[in-house]
Design a protein around this motif. Sequence first.
Motif, PDB file in Angstrom:
ATOM      1  N   LYS A 141      -9.851  -0.086   2.162  1.00 20.34           N
ATOM      2  CA  LYS A 141      -9.866   0.732   0.954  1.00 20.34           C
ATOM      3  C   LYS A 141      -9.440   2.177   1.215  1.00 20.34           C
ATOM      4  N   GLN A 192      -5.730   2.708   1.055  1.00 18.00           N
ATOM      5  CA  GLN A 192      -5.151   2.349  -0.245  1.00 18.00           C
ATOM      6  C   GLN A 192      -3.952   1.416  -0.122  1.00 18.00           C
ATOM      7  N   GLY A 225      -4.448  -1.824   1.621  1.00 17.22           N
ATOM      8  CA  GLY A 225      -4.952  -3.174   1.822  1.00 17.22           C
ATOM      9  C   GLY A 225      -5.294  -3.468   3.271  1.00 17.22           C
ATOM     10  N   GLN A 273      -7.711  -6.843  -1.568  1.00 19.43           N
ATOM     11  CA  GLN A 273      -6.721  -5.802  -1.821  1.00 19.43           C
ATOM     12  C   GLN A 273      -7.338  -4.427  -1.989  1.00 19.43           C
ATOM     13  N   ASP A 274      -8.649  -4.373  -2.242  1.00 19.10           N
ATOM     14  CA  ASP A 274      -9.322  -3.082  -2.398  1.00 19.10           C
ATOM     15  C   ASP A 274     -10.729  -3.193  -1.803  1.00 19.10           C
ATOM     16  N   GLU A 318     -13.439  -2.445   1.656  1.00 21.36           N
ATOM     17  CA  GLU A 318     -13.703  -1.626   2.843  1.00 21.36           C
ATOM     18  C   GLU A 318     -13.429  -2.449   4.097  1.00 21.36           C
TER      19      GLU A 318
END
Length: 142
Positions: free
Chosen positions: A68, A71, A73, A105-106, A108
């Motif tokens: 994340k 930004q 991935g 895709q988003d 941590e």
Amino acid sequence: MDQKIPYEDYQLPVVFLPSYENPPAWIPPRERVHHPNYNNELTQFLPRTVVLKKPPGAQLGFNIRGGKASQLGIFISKVVPDSDAHRAGLQEGDQVLSVNEVDFQDIEHSRAVEILKTAREIMMRVRFFPYNYQRQKERTVH
């Protein structure tokens, strides 16, 4: 003849352009399909599903980087040769889109690692995305 003019003596604005290179020869579109200068194999960039089974205590056979904070991935950063991951077709530069239906895709980095390490069977949705992988490597230390 190739005498350098001091910068101050140029009339403004000053723009230095690279030397000119001739463009490649034009090839009609109908001839590009079988031409050696054109790679028409785009299927390598399509999303694909990879299934891995991991016995307790076994290694995954690959490393990831990103998350994340970047930004961009999660990406496969290393695949161990002759591992199950290698035989399944994972490669450096693959973006992990999801694992066991969890969107990657988003996510941590630490959460992604936790999901991958605790799962016994891993169903990954990945796509080869070398452009963003290179950007990822420039941005992160993972």
